[in-house]
Design an enzyme around this catalytic site. Sequence first.
Site, PDB file in Angstrom:
ATOM      1  N   HIS A 179      -9.842   0.618   4.774  1.00 39.58           N
ATOM      2  CA  HIS A 179      -8.522   0.720   5.402  1.00 39.58           C
ATOM      3  C   HIS A 179      -8.642   1.515   6.694  1.00 39.58           C
ATOM      4  O   HIS A 179      -9.507   2.388   6.825  1.00 39.58           O
ATOM      5  CB  HIS A 179      -7.510   1.371   4.449  1.00 39.58           C
ATOM      6  CG  HIS A 179      -6.113   1.281   4.996  1.00 39.58           C
ATOM      7  ND1 HIS A 179      -5.605   2.221   5.858  1.00 39.58           N
ATOM      8  CD2 HIS A 179      -5.152   0.340   4.828  1.00 39.58           C
ATOM      9  CE1 HIS A 179      -4.366   1.851   6.197  1.00 39.58           C
ATOM     10  NE2 HIS A 179      -4.077   0.722   5.582  1.00 39.58           N
ATOM     11  N   GLY A 234       3.150  -2.931  10.847  1.00 39.57           N
ATOM     12  CA  GLY A 234       4.526  -3.082  11.325  1.00 39.57           C
ATOM     13  C   GLY A 234       5.339  -4.156  10.630  1.00 39.57           C
ATOM     14  O   GLY A 234       6.466  -4.443  11.034  1.00 39.57           O
ATOM     15  N   ASN A 288       0.856  -1.184   0.000  1.00 42.30           N
ATOM     16  CA  ASN A 288       0.000   0.000   0.000  1.00 42.30           C
ATOM     17  C   ASN A 288       0.896   1.240   0.000  1.00 42.30           C
ATOM     18  O   ASN A 288       1.627   1.475   0.957  1.00 42.30           O
ATOM     19  CB  ASN A 288      -0.893  -0.040   1.258  1.00 42.30           C
ATOM     20  CG  ASN A 288      -1.785   1.176   1.361  1.00 42.30           C
ATOM     21  OD1 ASN A 288      -1.845   2.000   0.454  1.00 42.30           O
ATOM     22  ND2 ASN A 288      -2.493   1.294   2.479  1.00 42.30           N
ATOM     23  N   ALA A 301       3.085  -1.149   4.226  1.00 37.95           N
ATOM     24  CA  ALA A 301       3.336   0.149   3.590  1.00 37.95           C
ATOM     25  C   ALA A 301       4.730   0.660   3.929  1.00 37.95           C
ATOM     26  O   ALA A 301       5.653   0.548   3.125  1.00 37.95           O
ATOM     27  CB  ALA A 301       2.271   1.146   4.015  1.00 37.95           C
ATOM     28  N   SER A 302       4.895   1.200   5.140  1.00 33.79           N
ATOM     29  CA  SER A 302       6.118   1.937   5.461  1.00 33.79           C
ATOM     30  C   SER A 302       7.391   1.112   5.288  1.00 33.79           C
ATOM     31  O   SER A 302       8.428   1.671   4.907  1.00 33.79           O
ATOM     32  CB  SER A 302       6.041   2.515   6.881  1.00 33.79           C
ATOM     33  OG  SER A 302       5.733   1.500   7.813  1.00 33.79           O
ATOM     34  N   GLU A 321      -5.572  -5.748  10.634  1.00 40.24           N
ATOM     35  CA  GLU A 321      -4.491  -4.820  10.982  1.00 40.24           C
ATOM     36  C   GLU A 321      -4.833  -4.085  12.287  1.00 40.24           C
ATOM     37  O   GLU A 321      -5.675  -3.178  12.270  1.00 40.24           O
ATOM     38  CB  GLU A 321      -4.331  -3.747   9.897  1.00 40.24           C
ATOM     39  CG  GLU A 321      -3.938  -4.250   8.538  1.00 40.24           C
ATOM     40  CD  GLU A 321      -3.434  -3.116   7.646  1.00 40.24           C
ATOM     41  OE1 GLU A 321      -2.378  -3.288   7.064  1.00 40.24           O
ATOM     42  OE2 GLU A 321      -4.099  -2.057   7.559  1.00 40.24           O
TER      43      GLU A 321
HETATM   44  O1  G3P Z   1      -2.046  -0.808   4.573  1.00 38.19           O
HETATM   45  C1  G3P Z   1      -0.891  -1.183   5.223  1.00 38.19           C
HETATM   46  C2  G3P Z   1      -0.851  -0.701   6.600  1.00 38.19           C
HETATM   47  O2  G3P Z   1      -1.839   0.053   7.125  1.00 38.19           O
HETATM   48  C3  G3P Z   1       0.247  -1.088   7.461  1.00 38.19           C
HETATM   49  O3  G3P Z   1       1.143  -0.026   7.378  1.00 38.19           O
HETATM   50  O4  G3P Z   1       3.311   1.017   7.571  1.00 38.19           O
HETATM   51  O5  G3P Z   1       2.555  -0.594   9.314  1.00 38.19           O
HETATM   52  O6  G3P Z   1       3.171  -1.420   7.060  1.00 38.19           O
HETATM   53  P1  G3P Z   1       2.619  -0.281   7.855  1.00 38.19           P
END
Ligand code: G3P
Length: 225
Positions: free
Chosen positions: A96, A184, A12, A205-206, A144
């Site tokens: 989301h 995470g 994402n 994502a990050s 999540e």
């Molecule tokens: O959509 C992916 C998400 O919300 C998790 O984000 O940065 O923790 O991988 P992240």
Amino acid sequence: MSEIGFPLIIVNFKAYPEVEGEGALSLARTCAAVAEASGVSIVACPPMVELGRVASSVKIPVMAQHVDYRTPGSATGWTTAEMVRRTGAVGTLVNHSEHRLNLDDIRAVISACKRADLKTCVCADSALTSGEVALFAPDMVAVEPPELIGGDVSVTNAKPEVVVEAVRTVHQVEPSIPVLCGAGIKNGHDVKRAIELGAKGVLLASGVVKAKDQRQALSDLIRFI
Ligand code: G3P
């Protein structure tokens, strides 16, 4: 590579500055190169304004980050499932954590996506919600825990029981719905653990978008698959 397969990595892109303009296409090309080299299924979710350009430029599946339930017509400012499908995208995230919908709207979006032949990955903040959204027959559910999103501790380490329980609640409703987990997720160990816990892949994502070397981060993520 143009089909969604499992184990699955969904990247994402969110709305990070790194993916404004050319950054989105560049990251999508990196996802495509890693998918091609490894044979692992990787989906790119660029920002909506880059969706068409990205979907027409890479061979891996591309999904939107959100879509609205409205039907085509007088719907100024809304994005219909049909519009998203026409870009060449194959699916969308729904609900989301950063774009929450109520249960009625989630149901309406899933039905709009079925009408337009778009796959849905519905996000849920808990095992309980995962089971609730499974009742609407999405193509995937991604659990999540919101407090772990964007952080350095993976859901697979901090709350493995949430993943196990989400798989259980979803499969009580419909055993064929794949469950992903996210929040995470940063490396290959996290992905391996997610699969051991019963997930069919991860949504992240990050760990990729903010990485100094995005290709290296992606390669590390898939190294045990
Ligand atoms: O959509 C992916 C998400 O919300 C998790 O984000 O940065 O923790 O991988 P992240």
